[in-house]
Design a protein around this motif. Structure first.
Motif: not given
Length: 378
Positions: A90-105
């Motif tokens: 999830a850390g891989l897919a989520g950070r690539v998908a969002l790239r910081g555009r939504v507050p991310t934990v």
């Protein structure tokens, strides 16, 4: 609030379940993106929380690109205020998908490079250093995990929120409960029983425990070892295990196994901060564990033993000490319950909620008290 996880069983799934249940009780709109099936799906259905199917698998593979695209679509539909990514996939897919555009934990639950060998390990650590800029907060489950991040050169907003155990769900188990649990599990009422709960993988080190068990069985022929779980290494470990090693598979509820045990063993090669150690100690069980980050943060000299990693001989000696000297084991059992109380799940959930709220909206003067209470590790 959108949580994202690939594991749907085991410790990570249990953490996700606890956090989602707590945040739902707080009145938050909570959903989970995760693969179908597993205990997590059952628990989300029981809680009445949305389970958004996400096609992700544990091992890295080219299909991960499809998981990134699918998660992007889920985020666009759900429109969360905060996304909480659990574990490496999830850390891989989520950070690539969002790239910081939504507050991310991002909560690694054990750093991904620890599972790698050869040149893949430094490459994975390099990825984590680069991806840190796409997380508004990195939550480590223990101080050992935080130190590993710093040693690997990870920079960015990092905090420690230690894993916690539900002390009401894991009450201390005396002799009466031990005997009742053994009857329910179809085990012999008498004879030493060592239990290891967890996925049967290289990380958890059950192969080391089987290697050590031959020394234990030579001294205590009536002793039994139970490896409770399934996983990638199940067949390999079973093929090398002697007949006095029980392998019942995964258990939806590990409490009877902890209650039945005389001793719990955790020979892991690496950890974040394992729930199994906390659950065993809350049940009032002495723990013999490998001295790796995460476990050294939980197990103390008065609650059990820490032995050198990947040292079957030391593991066997520590197990034998406790099985052959009941007074030592009983003293550790009393101390273990007290130690587990320092990891109360309620405190963990309060801290996670406070951090999430600060990402979801700007700080407000009314939050000052909560900020002070939840500041710092622990």
């Amino acid at each position: 609030m959108l949580h994202v996880t690939q594991p749907t069983d085991g410790g990570v799934a249990a953490c996700v379940e606890s956090v989602c249940a707590d945040q739902s009780r707080r009145g938050w709109a909570v959903a989970v993106a995760a693969p179908p099936g597993g205990r997590l799906g059952e628990r989300l259905a029981a809680l009445g929380l949305p389970h958004l199917p996400w096609p992700a698998v544990r091992a890295p593979r080219p299909a991960d690109l499809a998981a990134v695209v699918a998660l992007s679509r889920i985020v666009r539909r759900f429109r969360p205020d905060v996304v909480h990514l659990h574990s490496s996939k999830a850390g891989l897919a989520g950070r690539v998908a969002l790239r910081g555009r939504v507050p991310t934990v991002f909560q690694p639950h054990g750093w991904s490079w620890l599972a790698c060998r050869g040149p893949l390990a430094p490459a994975t650590a390099a990825w984590e250093r680069a991806a840190a800029r796409w997380a508004h907060l990195v939550v480590c489950v223990g101080t050992g995990e935080a130190r590993q991040a710093e040693d690997a050169g990870l920079r960015g907003p990092l905090t420690v929120v230690r894993n916690g155990v539900d002390l009401t769900r894991f009450p201390p188990a005396g002799q009466d409960r031990r005997e009742a649990a053994r009857r329910a599990l179809g085990l012999a009422a008498r004879g030493p029983l060592v239990v290891c709960v967890g996925r049967i993988t290289r990380q958890k080190g059950q192969d080391l425990l089987v290697d050590s068990w031959r020394q234990v069985a030579a001294r205590l022929p009536d002793a039994r070892l139970a490896l409770v779980g399934d996983g990638d290494d199940f067949d390999r470990v079973r093929s090398t295990a002697p007949p006095d090693v029980l392998m019942p598979g995964a258990s939806a509820d590990p409490r009877p196994w902890y209650a039945a045990a005389d001793l719990v063993a955790l020979p892991s090669r690496w950890e974040g901060l394992p729930l199994t150690a906390l659950e065993a100690m809350a049940t009032g069980r002495s723990v013999v564990a490998a001295a790796v980050p995460g476990l050294v943060e939980v197990v103390t000299p008065d609650t059990g033993a820490l032995v050198g990693p990947e040292d079957p001989a030391a593991l066997a000696a520590a197990v034998l000490d406790r099985l052959t000297v009941p007074s030592l084991r009983h003293a550790e059992e009393r101390a273990a319950r007290s130690r587990a109380a320092e990891f109360d799940l309620a405190s963990t959930l309060d801290r996670l909620a406070a951090h999430t709220l600060r990402l979801a909206r700007p700080p407000h003067p009314a939050d000052a008290t909560a900020t002070e209470v939840t500041a710092g590790p622990g």
